[in-house]
Motif scaffolding. Structure first.
Motif, short mmCIF file in Angstrom:
data_model
loop_
_atom_site.label_atom_id
_atom_site.label_comp_id
_atom_site.label_asym_id
_atom_site.label_seq_id
_atom_site.Cartn_x
_atom_site.Cartn_y
_atom_site.Cartn_z
N ARG A 162 0.83 -1.22 0.00
CA ARG A 162 0.00 0.00 0.00
C ARG A 162 0.86 1.25 0.00
O ARG A 162 0.56 2.22 -0.68
CB ARG A 162 -0.93 0.00 1.20
N GLY A 198 1.85 2.30 -3.22
CA GLY A 198 0.75 2.67 -4.12
C GLY A 198 0.23 1.52 -4.95
O GLY A 198 -0.45 1.75 -5.96
N VAL A 199 0.51 0.29 -4.54
CA VAL A 199 0.07 -0.88 -5.29
C VAL A 199 -1.38 -1.21 -4.91
O VAL A 199 -1.68 -1.34 -3.72
CB VAL A 199 0.98 -2.08 -4.99
N PRO A 200 -2.28 -1.34 -5.90
CA PRO A 200 -3.67 -1.70 -5.58
C PRO A 200 -3.74 -3.16 -5.19
O PRO A 200 -3.33 -4.04 -5.94
CB PRO A 200 -4.42 -1.44 -6.89
N ILE A 201 -4.24 -3.43 -3.96
CA ILE A 201 -4.35 -4.81 -3.49
C ILE A 201 -5.73 -5.08 -2.94
O ILE A 201 -6.43 -4.18 -2.49
CB ILE A 201 -3.30 -5.14 -2.42
N ALA A 202 -6.11 -6.36 -2.99
CA ALA A 202 -7.30 -6.86 -2.31
C ALA A 202 -6.81 -7.97 -1.38
O ALA A 202 -5.91 -8.73 -1.73
CB ALA A 202 -8.31 -7.40 -3.32
N ASN A 203 -7.38 -8.05 -0.19
CA ASN A 203 -6.94 -9.00 0.82
C ASN A 203 -7.87 -10.18 0.94
O ASN A 203 -9.09 -10.04 0.86
CB ASN A 203 -6.89 -8.31 2.20
N VAL A 236 -3.01 -8.52 -6.43
CA VAL A 236 -2.57 -7.25 -6.98
C VAL A 236 -3.19 -7.09 -8.35
O VAL A 236 -3.14 -8.00 -9.18
CB VAL A 236 -1.03 -7.21 -7.10
N ALA A 252 -6.12 -4.24 -10.75
CA ALA A 252 -7.40 -3.54 -10.72
C ALA A 252 -8.52 -4.48 -11.14
O ALA A 252 -8.29 -5.49 -11.79
CB ALA A 252 -7.34 -2.33 -11.66
N PRO A 264 -11.02 -9.03 -8.11
CA PRO A 264 -9.88 -9.86 -7.72
C PRO A 264 -10.10 -11.35 -7.95
O PRO A 264 -9.14 -12.12 -7.98
CB PRO A 264 -9.71 -9.55 -6.22
N LYS A 291 -3.88 -10.69 -13.05
CA LYS A 291 -3.75 -10.48 -11.61
C LYS A 291 -2.54 -11.26 -11.07
O LYS A 291 -2.16 -12.31 -11.58
CB LYS A 291 -4.99 -10.99 -10.87
#
Length: 106
Positions: free
Chosen positions: A18, A21-26, A41, A43, A46, A52
């Protein structure tokens, strides 16, 4: 958001991504909830693997004791993620400890 039962290692890796600036979903459920991907990782949705990166934060329980060899469950999960179209990346605890202690990382 990271689940409350996520490890400190998981939270540290997520925080570092984060900060970059890396877009992540957990903790994304895949294969009808059979597995969770620690961090995805990229957009968009996910659960759609195309384009991805599946980041697996691998603590000691993911390795044969006393080695750096992954246990069979970890090998199978990585294989399934790759077959589904994710680019699978492992962040092993022994590598993260080297990176997180370097002056560059801080």
């Amino acid at each position: 958001k990271v689940r409350p039962d996520s490890s400190d290692l998981h939270r540290n890796v997520a925080s570092a991504l984060r900060c970059l600036g890396v877009p992540i979903a957990n903790e994304i459920k895949v294969f009808e909830g059979t597995f969770h991907i620690d961090l995805v990782v990229g957009a968009g949705d996910p659960e759609e693997p195309r384009g991805k990166i599946a980041v697996e934060v691998d603590g000691p329980a993911h390795f044969v004791p006393g080695t750096r060899d992954p246990i069979y469950q970890t090998v199978i999960k990585r294989w399934l993620l790759q077959r589904a179209g994710y680019c699978d990346v492992s962040v092993p605890y022994f590598d993260w400890s080297l990176v997180s202690s370097s002056p560059v990382q801080r």
